[in-house]
Design an enzyme around this catalytic site. Structure first.
Site, PDB file in Angstrom:
ATOM      1  N   TYR A   1      -7.000   0.853   6.106  1.00 47.15           N
ATOM      2  CA  TYR A   1      -6.225  -0.376   5.892  1.00 47.15           C
ATOM      3  C   TYR A   1      -7.008  -1.358   5.028  1.00 47.15           C
ATOM      4  CZ  TYR A   1      -3.350  -4.473   7.045  1.00 47.15           C
ATOM      5  OH  TYR A   1      -2.546  -5.594   6.979  1.00 47.15           O
TER       6      TYR A   1
ATOM      7  N   LYS B   1      -5.947  -2.775   1.295  1.00 49.30           N
ATOM      8  CA  LYS B   1      -5.696  -4.191   1.026  1.00 49.30           C
ATOM      9  C   LYS B   1      -6.657  -4.751  -0.019  1.00 49.30           C
ATOM     10  CE  LYS B   1      -2.149  -4.690   3.723  1.00 49.30           C
ATOM     11  NZ  LYS B   1      -0.810  -5.029   3.201  1.00 49.30           N
TER      12      LYS B   1
ATOM     13  N   ASP C   1      12.373   5.095   0.856  1.00 44.88           N
ATOM     14  CA  ASP C   1      10.945   5.269   1.117  1.00 44.88           C
ATOM     15  C   ASP C   1      10.211   4.844  -0.143  1.00 44.88           C
ATOM     16  OD1 ASP C   1       8.357   6.046   1.581  1.00 44.88           O
ATOM     17  OD2 ASP C   1       8.825   8.128   2.070  1.00 44.88           O
TER      18      ASP C   1
ATOM     19  N   ASP D   1      14.026  -0.903   2.918  1.00 50.81           N
ATOM     20  CA  ASP D   1      13.201  -0.414   4.015  1.00 50.81           C
ATOM     21  C   ASP D   1      13.551   1.048   4.253  1.00 50.81           C
ATOM     22  OD1 ASP D   1      11.854  -0.162   6.696  1.00 50.81           O
ATOM     23  OD2 ASP D   1      11.702  -2.332   6.507  1.00 50.81           O
TER      24      ASP D   1
END
Length: 243
Positions: A146, A150, A57, A36
């Site tokens: 977004y 996706k 990152d 993370d």
């Protein structure tokens, strides 16, 4: 499901679905590397044998290459890191936001897979599980950036599965619907939680799911029992996409 002897790398592991996946794999005996941009601070996992945390990152090519060099071979890669776009329309989405959403949600998967796929091919085995969304199957699950990211993840998953099945590598995606995680916390707090209430009402199951439910699905998909499901994009959405 026993994952003893398996090395699992999970991105976006500091909270939400990623953290739930970390806990699930640890509970089944796996060696887990949690990745993370911030430290994993959960005391339940930090005290467990077989757990390691890496700050990286995953949208940074140099950082990912360095991570791959440090970790060596892995058996299971869970590309879970992702961010929302506040349901912004195209007119509300400037190019910087578009780039940030695509970099975090999609480019990170390309970089992680590119870094670890050769290692999996060398051992003629591996499982890659990408975190898609109902927004990768239908519109309305996010804003324009977004939803685009996706949908791209779904395409990436299917093409990669087709290309790599011959090398013993299984590639799948999970498409969550309404999952109660810190990323969605504002839905429960702003405007007296009206968004959270509306989402539950619109979901046929009439509730939000927990991150642990997604983690349990992840365990199954990563197990030998799901070996013939290569290329599958599995919704876990309380029936949202059957409407």
């Amino acid at each position: 499901m026993n994952f003893s002897g398996k090395k699992v790398l999970i991105t976006g592991a500091a909270s939400g679905i990623g953290l739930a996946q970390v806990k699930a794999f640890l509970s089944e005996g796996a060696q887990v590397v949690a990745v993370d941009i911030q430290e994993v601070t959960d005391p339940e996992v930090n005290s467990q044998q077989g757990f390691a945390s890496k700050i990286c990152d995953v949208a940074d090519e140099a950082a990912v290459k360095k991570l791959a060099g440090e970790l060596g071979e892995i058996d299971i890669l869970c590309n879970t890191a992702g961010v929302l776009d506040a349901y912004k329309t195209l007119e509300e989405t400037d190019f910087l936001l578009w780039q940030r959403i695509l970099a975090t949600n999609l480019n990170s998967m390309y970089l992680m897979i590119s870094a670890f796929l050769p290692k999996m091919k060398a051992q003629n085995a591996g499982v890659i599980i990408n975190m898609a969304s109902v927004a990768g199957l239908v519109a309305g699950g996010g804003g324009v950036a977004y939803t685009a990211s996706k949908h791209a993840i779904v395409g990436l998953t299917k093409q990669l599965a087709l290309d790599e099945a011959q090398h013993g590598i299984q590639v799948l995606a999970i498409a969550p619907g309404a999952i109660d995680t810190p990323m969605n916390a504002a839905d429960f707090t702003e405007n007296d939680g009206q968004m959270a209430k509306w989402v539950a009402q619109e979901t046929p199951a009439k509730r939000w799911a927990s991150a642990s439910e997604v983690a349990e699905l992840t365990l199954f998909l990563a197990s030998p029992q799901a070996n013939y499901m290569s290329g599958a994009v599995v919704p876990i959405d309380g029936g949202w996409t059957i409407k």
